[in-house]
Motif scaffolding. Sequence first.
Motif, PDB file in Angstrom:
ATOM      1  N   ASN A  34       0.982  -1.326  -0.027  1.00 64.93           N
ATOM      2  CA  ASN A  34      -0.200   0.010   0.129  1.00 64.93           C
ATOM      3  C   ASN A  34       0.820   1.352  -0.016  1.00 64.93           C
ATOM      4  OD1 ASN A  34      -2.265  -1.209  -0.021  1.00 64.93           O
ATOM      5  ND2 ASN A  34      -2.910  -1.160   1.926  1.00 64.93           N
ATOM      6  N   ALA A  38       1.188   3.954  -2.854  1.00 61.16           N
ATOM      7  CA  ALA A  38       0.958   5.593  -2.388  1.00 61.16           C
ATOM      8  C   ALA A  38       2.130   6.478  -2.986  1.00 61.16           C
ATOM      9  CB  ALA A  38       0.564   5.481  -1.079  1.00 61.16           C
ATOM     10  N   ASP A  59       5.017   5.648   6.095  1.00 62.50           N
ATOM     11  CA  ASP A  59       5.624   6.119   4.827  1.00 62.50           C
ATOM     12  C   ASP A  59       5.162   7.313   4.635  1.00 62.50           C
ATOM     13  OD1 ASP A  59       3.022   6.716   3.213  1.00 62.50           O
ATOM     14  OD2 ASP A  59       2.465   4.658   3.530  1.00 62.50           O
ATOM     15  N   LEU A  64      -3.860  10.008   3.079  1.00 61.70           N
ATOM     16  CA  LEU A  64      -5.426   9.766   2.900  1.00 61.70           C
ATOM     17  C   LEU A  64      -6.376  11.007   3.695  1.00 61.70           C
ATOM     18  CD1 LEU A  64      -5.451   6.033   3.845  1.00 61.70           C
ATOM     19  CD2 LEU A  64      -6.597   7.147   1.742  1.00 61.70           C
ATOM     20  N   ALA A  72     -11.513   3.594   3.121  1.00 63.55           N
ATOM     21  CA  ALA A  72     -10.653   2.562   2.868  1.00 63.55           C
ATOM     22  C   ALA A  72     -10.879   1.350   3.613  1.00 63.55           C
ATOM     23  CB  ALA A  72      -9.184   3.112   3.102  1.00 63.55           C
ATOM     24  N   ALA A  77     -13.358  -1.749  -0.966  1.00 62.13           N
ATOM     25  CA  ALA A  77     -13.042  -0.207  -1.534  1.00 62.13           C
ATOM     26  C   ALA A  77     -11.637   0.209  -1.856  1.00 62.13           C
ATOM     27  CB  ALA A  77     -13.367   0.755  -0.062  1.00 62.13           C
ATOM     28  N   THR A  78     -11.380   0.794  -2.859  1.00 65.55           N
ATOM     29  CA  THR A  78     -10.214   0.828  -3.420  1.00 65.55           C
ATOM     30  C   THR A  78      -9.929   1.892  -4.275  1.00 65.55           C
ATOM     31  OG1 THR A  78      -8.564   0.126  -4.791  1.00 65.55           O
ATOM     32  CG2 THR A  78     -10.522  -0.898  -5.300  1.00 65.55           C
ATOM     33  N   SER A  79      -8.940   2.743  -4.303  1.00 62.03           N
ATOM     34  CA  SER A  79      -8.938   3.555  -5.142  1.00 62.03           C
ATOM     35  C   SER A  79      -7.971   3.405  -6.447  1.00 62.03           C
ATOM     36  CB  SER A  79      -7.894   4.722  -4.654  1.00 62.03           C
ATOM     37  OG  SER A  79      -6.712   4.066  -3.993  1.00 62.03           O
ATOM     38  N   LYS A  80      -7.768   1.936  -6.685  1.00 67.57           N
ATOM     39  CA  LYS A  80      -7.141   1.589  -7.615  1.00 67.57           C
ATOM     40  C   LYS A  80      -7.613   0.737  -8.954  1.00 67.57           C
ATOM     41  CE  LYS A  80      -3.949   0.892  -3.726  1.00 67.57           C
ATOM     42  NZ  LYS A  80      -3.070   0.088  -2.950  1.00 67.57           N
ATOM     43  N   GLY A  93      -1.790  -3.194  -5.328  1.00 74.17           N
ATOM     44  CA  GLY A  93      -3.192  -3.570  -4.677  1.00 74.17           C
ATOM     45  C   GLY A  93      -4.314  -3.437  -5.688  1.00 74.17           C
ATOM     46  N   PHE A  94      -5.355  -4.030  -5.604  1.00 79.14           N
ATOM     47  CA  PHE A  94      -6.554  -3.529  -6.339  1.00 79.14           C
ATOM     48  C   PHE A  94      -7.776  -4.204  -5.804  1.00 79.14           C
ATOM     49  CE2 PHE A  94      -4.661  -7.376  -8.438  1.00 79.14           C
ATOM     50  CZ  PHE A  94      -5.629  -8.145  -8.743  1.00 79.14           C
ATOM     51  N   ARG A  95      -7.621  -5.068  -5.065  1.00 75.66           N
ATOM     52  CA  ARG A  95      -8.968  -5.685  -4.600  1.00 75.66           C
ATOM     53  C   ARG A  95      -9.727  -5.046  -3.470  1.00 75.66           C
ATOM     54  NH1 ARG A  95      -8.463 -11.868  -5.644  1.00 75.66           N
ATOM     55  NH2 ARG A  95      -9.757 -12.170  -3.899  1.00 75.66           N
ATOM     56  N   GLY A  96      -9.030  -4.207  -2.499  1.00 73.80           N
ATOM     57  CA  GLY A  96      -9.609  -3.304  -1.403  1.00 73.80           C
ATOM     58  C   GLY A  96      -9.885  -4.219  -0.396  1.00 73.80           C
ATOM     59  N   ALA A  98      -7.257  -5.836   1.841  1.00 75.17           N
ATOM     60  CA  ALA A  98      -6.462  -5.897   2.952  1.00 75.17           C
ATOM     61  C   ALA A  98      -6.591  -5.128   4.253  1.00 75.17           C
ATOM     62  CB  ALA A  98      -4.771  -5.391   2.387  1.00 75.17           C
ATOM     63  N   LEU A  99      -6.931  -3.856   4.047  1.00 71.03           N
ATOM     64  CA  LEU A  99      -7.091  -2.978   5.277  1.00 71.03           C
ATOM     65  C   LEU A  99      -8.281  -3.644   6.023  1.00 71.03           C
ATOM     66  CD1 LEU A  99      -6.236   0.607   4.331  1.00 71.03           C
ATOM     67  CD2 LEU A  99      -4.891  -1.141   5.614  1.00 71.03           C
ATOM     68  N   THR A 142       1.283   7.954   5.648  1.00 68.69           N
ATOM     69  CA  THR A 142       0.328   7.129   6.463  1.00 68.69           C
ATOM     70  C   THR A 142       1.478   6.349   7.555  1.00 68.69           C
ATOM     71  OG1 THR A 142      -0.933   7.122   4.511  1.00 68.69           O
ATOM     72  CG2 THR A 142      -1.377   5.390   6.261  1.00 68.69           C
TER      73      THR A 142
HETATM   74  P1  ADP Z   1      -6.157  -2.047  -2.249  1.00 69.03           P
HETATM   75  O1  ADP Z   1      -4.614  -2.075  -1.919  1.00 69.03           O
HETATM   76  O2  ADP Z   1      -6.264  -3.469  -2.851  1.00 69.03           O
HETATM   77  O3  ADP Z   1      -6.677  -0.794  -3.070  1.00 69.03           O
HETATM   78  P2  ADP Z   1      -6.313  -2.133   0.836  1.00 69.03           P
HETATM   79  O4  ADP Z   1      -7.234  -2.502   1.505  1.00 69.03           O
HETATM   80  O5  ADP Z   1      -4.939  -2.596   1.089  1.00 69.03           O
HETATM   81  O6  ADP Z   1      -6.740  -2.149  -0.851  1.00 69.03           O
HETATM   82  O7  ADP Z   1      -6.348  -0.474   0.616  1.00 69.03           O
HETATM   83  C1  ADP Z   1      -7.658   0.283   0.502  1.00 69.03           C
HETATM   84  C2  ADP Z   1      -7.214   1.829   0.050  1.00 69.03           C
HETATM   85  O8  ADP Z   1      -6.756   2.605   0.835  1.00 69.03           O
HETATM   86  C3  ADP Z   1      -6.288   1.723  -1.044  1.00 69.03           C
HETATM   87  O9  ADP Z   1      -6.940   1.641  -2.199  1.00 69.03           O
HETATM   88  C4  ADP Z   1      -5.418   3.085  -0.954  1.00 69.03           C
HETATM   89  O10 ADP Z   1      -6.506   4.209  -1.557  1.00 69.03           O
HETATM   90  C5  ADP Z   1      -5.582   3.288   0.620  1.00 69.03           C
HETATM   91  N1  ADP Z   1      -4.540   3.273   1.158  1.00 69.03           N
HETATM   92  C6  ADP Z   1      -3.931   1.940   1.815  1.00 69.03           C
HETATM   93  N2  ADP Z   1      -2.945   2.366   2.518  1.00 69.03           N
HETATM   94  C7  ADP Z   1      -2.285   3.398   2.175  1.00 69.03           C
HETATM   95  C8  ADP Z   1      -1.274   4.346   2.131  1.00 69.03           C
HETATM   96  N3  ADP Z   1      -0.237   3.716   3.086  1.00 69.03           N
HETATM   97  N4  ADP Z   1      -1.324   5.414   1.809  1.00 69.03           N
HETATM   98  C9  ADP Z   1      -2.117   5.928   0.871  1.00 69.03           C
HETATM   99  N5  ADP Z   1      -3.400   5.373   0.783  1.00 69.03           N
HETATM  100  C10 ADP Z   1      -3.441   3.948   1.201  1.00 69.03           C
END
Ligand code: ADP
Length: 582
Positions: A34, A38, A59, A64, A72, A77-80, A93-96, A98-99, A142
């Motif tokens: 992540n 970013a 990092d 965010l 997030a 939910a993902t921005s990717k 990442g792309f599956r939204g 992990a967090l 973050t």
């Molecule tokens: P993914 O990485 O598959 O999109 P995650 O659950 O890992 O899903 O993260 C969700 C969203 O949170 C990411 O799409 C991103 O927009 C934001 N994010 C996560 N970690 C960070 C980070 N270290 N810095 C900035 N944005 C983050």
Amino acid sequence: MNQIKVLSDNLINKIAAGEVLERPSSAVKELVENSIDASATKIKVHVRNGGKTEIRVSDNGHGLSQKDLELALKRHATSKLSIENFSNIKTLGFRGEALPSIASVSEMTIQSNDKFDQDGIMIEISSGNLKKIRPVNQSKGTQVSVKNLFFYTPARLKFLKSENYESLLIKRTIQKLALSYHRIEFSLLMNGKEIIKTNPIHKESYFQSLENRVSEVLGKEFVENTLKLDETVDNFRLRGLIGLPTFNHSNNNNQFVYVNGRAINDKSINVIFRLAYRDLISFDRYPQLILFIECPPSEVDINVHPAKSEVRFQSINHLRSLIIRTFNETFSKSGLRTNTLNTRKAVSKINSNFSYQKELTLKEKSYNQGYFQNPESKFFLKKSSEEDKIYPLGFARSQFHNTYVISETKTGIIIVDQHAAHERIVYEKLKKDYYNKDVKTQILLIPVIIDLEKIILDNLKGLYKISSRYGLEMDQFGNSSVIVREIPYILTDCDVKKLALDVIDELIENKNTKRIEKQIDSICSRMSCHGSIRAGRELQVDEMNDLLRKIEETPFSAQCNHGRPTYVELKLKDIEKLFGRK
Ligand code: ADP
Ligand code: MG
């Protein structure tokens, strides 16, 4: 009957966590990925107790906003990802997932800031339940802290191993990422102790920055004992550092493979490496290498597994032949290189003997000196320096213990294991002749008859024509024996019976089981043992020089068929070190 209910998000996340998060190192991987996504240039990872007590990743990425941070943590939910880039994903990442997954099985705190000049925001979640949101003093970037991972999922907790083991996996996770992202400064601390620290690299060429990073992460030896590879064919670009065959390992942990920058762990690729090093390394050893495969996203499906470490290639056959061919070309191009580790081992061994010798009595000392002046060791005339250029392995100076040939080169001395070297030469020659259908044979004056059990004779039916392609002419003779009439010319002095029995063994053992090239390799390998100059045979000077010249001409001759080195090189500067001159 039980009623069907739609699962709550928290429960769904806990189920997903089971897939995405196998152990603490998987959480480290997700969080650092992540940070990379970013656009961070500095990533710090702290872990305590193998990640079981705490993982903290910070990092300096784009951070965010409060709104995005809350989103997030929601599932999927993902921005990717969007429908536009679905088949051209450039982020890790792309599956939204992990967090929210990590949050559902730990106590997680995220603090983030997407601006330079204002406060950031902090969010606290425990077992998936939101506890607190408040402003916090946080610079742009973050920080995610994960405490007591799996603490409330005892079934998973039970599967975790010792702190040492989990720490090792975390270290490997960071190594893998650091090898691929040269421009990022990584640091890894375990219980406060710095384990990995890398410097950012700018400007230098690709290989300079790769080698620099590899030295930082895996050590100098990895760079010294690998060959550069950079080939583009059709849609694929292969780049990296591939290990000399003598630089091998007991497992495949030191095979680092990346597809479009993403570290993967794919068995089908490991099998390809086995093929590429097939007759250079013994079957129970593994090459060490770093390979970056770059290809259009459409060539590879990364969405095979939630952890995304397995991939599926569209044209795996093409990739296979590409890897095998480019690896082999790289080995041949490298010409003569042997593992520097051997030299180093030799030098440190001599060094330690030296300190031991200091303690020897005078009498023993004079005995040792006498030994080195043994009249049996043969010293020869000096050669002209012109010839060095033409002959990289130099000129034979002497033979020791009727087993090792010592030769002098411009930059040092070379010690050749005469048996291993000759075996390799015979092997390559047999193979070449076989492929060129040019095996020269010698008719035996007195054919050799070998008695065999009936069951073996039955098994051998139809296999004689195979052995004759290798220059071994034999046939059934009566009801209980075979007769050998011709052998390959190159094996002239061998024990015919032993040779034939070995080949018979190989033929029967591998009947129908091995692929044809594999059969060729193993039969030639078996045969080459018989033609080799044995250890213990006295060689004349011209025989020794002949051997050196043949090593120079033979591909892959720095190791024998079993992956042992055929010669070691002691550089003058190593020798000078031994004598305290440098
Ligand atoms: P993914 O990485 O598959 O999109 P995650 O659950 O890992 O899903 O993260 C969700 C969203 O949170 C990411 O799409 C991103 O927009 C934001 N994010 C996560 N970690 C960070 C980070 N270290 N810095 C900035 N944005 C983050
Ligand atoms: Mg992610």
